[in-house]
Structures are given as structure tokens and as C-alpha cells.
Design a protein around this motif. Structure first.
Motif, short mmCIF file in Angstrom:
data_model
loop_
_atom_site.label_atom_id
_atom_site.label_comp_id
_atom_site.label_asym_id
_atom_site.label_seq_id
_atom_site.Cartn_x
_atom_site.Cartn_y
_atom_site.Cartn_z
N VAL A 95 0.84 -1.19 0.00
CA VAL A 95 0.00 0.00 0.00
C VAL A 95 0.88 1.24 0.00
N ARG A 96 0.45 2.23 -0.76
CA ARG A 96 1.12 3.53 -0.79
C ARG A 96 0.26 4.48 0.03
N VAL A 97 0.88 5.15 0.99
CA VAL A 97 0.17 6.06 1.88
C VAL A 97 0.69 7.46 1.63
N MET A 98 -0.24 8.40 1.33
CA MET A 98 0.20 9.78 1.09
C MET A 98 -0.65 10.76 1.87
N ASP A 99 -0.04 11.86 2.23
CA ASP A 99 -0.67 12.93 3.00
C ASP A 99 -1.70 13.64 2.13
N ILE A 100 -2.96 13.62 2.57
CA ILE A 100 -4.04 14.25 1.80
C ILE A 100 -3.84 15.76 1.73
N ASP A 101 -3.56 16.41 2.88
CA ASP A 101 -3.41 17.87 2.89
C ASP A 101 -2.25 18.34 2.02
N ALA A 102 -1.14 17.63 2.05
CA ALA A 102 0.03 18.02 1.25
C ALA A 102 -0.28 17.94 -0.24
N ASN A 103 -1.26 17.14 -0.62
CA ASN A 103 -1.60 16.95 -2.03
C ASN A 103 -2.94 17.55 -2.41
N ASN A 104 -3.50 18.37 -1.52
CA ASN A 104 -4.76 19.05 -1.80
C ASN A 104 -4.54 20.06 -2.92
N LYS A 105 -5.31 19.95 -3.98
CA LYS A 105 -5.14 20.84 -5.15
C LYS A 105 -5.47 22.29 -4.84
N ASP A 106 -6.22 22.51 -3.76
CA ASP A 106 -6.57 23.88 -3.38
C ASP A 106 -5.52 24.54 -2.49
N THR A 107 -4.52 23.77 -2.07
CA THR A 107 -3.47 24.32 -1.21
C THR A 107 -2.46 25.08 -2.05
N ASP A 108 -2.12 26.28 -1.60
CA ASP A 108 -1.11 27.09 -2.27
C ASP A 108 0.26 26.56 -1.89
N ILE A 109 0.96 25.94 -2.83
CA ILE A 109 2.25 25.32 -2.51
C ILE A 109 3.35 26.35 -2.29
N ASP A 110 3.11 27.60 -2.67
CA ASP A 110 4.12 28.64 -2.47
C ASP A 110 4.06 29.26 -1.08
N SER A 111 2.94 29.05 -0.36
CA SER A 111 2.85 29.63 0.98
C SER A 111 3.34 28.63 2.01
N GLU A 112 3.93 29.14 3.08
CA GLU A 112 4.43 28.28 4.17
C GLU A 112 3.28 27.52 4.80
N ALA A 113 2.22 28.21 5.13
CA ALA A 113 1.05 27.59 5.72
C ALA A 113 -0.12 28.56 5.61
N GLU A 114 -1.32 28.01 5.45
CA GLU A 114 -2.48 28.89 5.35
C GLU A 114 -2.78 29.52 6.70
N HIS A 115 -2.49 28.82 7.76
CA HIS A 115 -2.64 29.37 9.11
C HIS A 115 -1.51 28.83 9.96
#
Length: 192
Positions: A95-115
Motif C-alpha cells: 500500500v502507498r500512503v500519502m498525506d491528503i493535505d500536502a496533495n490538496n489541489k486547493d493548497t497554495d504550494i508557495d505559501s508556508e502555511a495557510e494558518h
């Protein structure tokens, strides 16, 4: 939650501190082992784990799964992704396990964190959140070269150019002669 907190503490000690990668990596490793029917925090000789990033998550995975590079049961792939694949070498199940939040298409990958969230807040949130809500699990197939399995080396060769020994079938053949990767391709280092 207590098993998570105990394993997180051990992972933090192994890594040197508790950071976001250790917090998430510990939970990911627990979730992956549970998906395989294995006990987090206990060594299982049937387990090989492929990590897709060479960051803090690897230390958490190594601590929780008791896999290691030296035992050939931890395989860093260097894909730059927050994911890992858990393989039962007896059954072939993987099984391959991946972080959902890290791969959320709505997450801005250029920002450190949304909050901003402290490590303590992150730890508490992750401890309370079921693994199914944090990680996507994909059933996968992994073909493992027999030279990459734990145990004694199956193939050993001597490089025809530099004379160094190359283990585990990692040599290259050219004109019927064995060559190490450094001589055959290009090395990450240069002799001075």
C-alpha cells in the motif's frame, strides 16, 4: 492516542526534535503498518518501506517501523513527495500512503502555511484525527529485485576501471566487464 504519543516521542528522540514532518510521519507510519496488519513500533521482518522524500518523515518512519537502510528494509526513492509505500515481502501485498493535505489541489504550494499552527497544536490535532482522514491509501504492486531484499548480497563484482567492489548487483556490464556506477556513468563526487 497514547500509542501515537509514545511513538511520536521515540521518533522525536531519534530525529533530535519534534517538527511537523515527525508529527505527520509518525502518524503516516502507524497508519501504513496498520493497513498491512502489522504492529507499529515493532520490527516485522516481512516489511520493506519505500519513502518518497528524504526529509524528517524518513526518520519518523524508521523509528516507528524499525526498518533501516543497513538492513535493506528502508528504501529512499528521492521523489520529493510526502508519501511512503509499505510492502509485505512474504505476500507481495503493498500500500502507498500519502498525506491528503500536502496533495490538496486547493493548497497554495508557495505559501508556508495557510494558518500558523504550533507544533503542540499540530500534535494534538493529528493525535485526535483518524488516519483515514489524513492519508490516502492506494493498493499498489511493487516488483522488488532479489538483490534489493534483506539478507546477504546475491551478486558481488569488482569494477574493471577503479577496482572497487560493487555489491547487490549494482554494477553495469559493458563488453563483458563489470563497472561501478561512478566509472560507468558519472559520480556525485570528483577525486582531487
Amino acid at each position: 492516542m497514547s500509542d501515537y504519543m509514545e511513538l511520536l516521542k521515540k521518533a522525536g528522540e531519534f530525529h533530535g526534535d519534534i517538527c511537523g514532518g515527525i508529527v505527520m510521519g509518525t502518524k503516516l507510519a502507524i497508519h501504513g503498518m496498520e493497513q498491512m496488519g502489522m504492529t507499529p513500533g515493532e520490527k516485522d521482518k516481512r516489511l520493506i518501506v519505500y519513502t518518497e522524500i528524504d526529509r524528517c518523515i524518513c526518520d519518523a518512519i524508521q523509528s516507528v517501523t524499525k526498518t533501516s537502510l543497513g538492513k535493506k528494509s528502508l528504501k529512499p526513492m528521492g521523489y520529493g513527495k510526502f508519501a511512503a509505500t509499505f510492502v509485505n515481502i512474504d505476500t507481495g501485498e503493498a500500500v502507498r500512503v500519502m498525506d491528503i493535505d500536502a496533495n490538496n489541489k486547493d493548497t497554495d504550494i508557495d505559501s508556508e502555511a495557510e494558518h500558523e499552527e504550533t507544533i503542540e497544536e499540530l500534535t494534538e490535532r493529528i493525535a485526535r484525527t483518524p488516519g483515514d482522514e489524513l492519508f490516502m491509501v492506494q493498493k499498489v504492486s511493487v516488483k522488488i529485485n532479489p538483490n534489493d531484499l534483506p539478507g546477504k548480497p546475491l551478486e558481488i563484482a569488482r569494477c574493471a576501471d577503479c577496482g572497487e567492489v560493487v555489491m547487490d548487483g549494482k554494477h553495469h556490464l559493458k563488453g563483458g566487464k563489470a563497472y561501478c556506477t561512478s566509472c560507468f556513468e558519472k559520480s556525485y563526487y570528483q577525486l582531487l
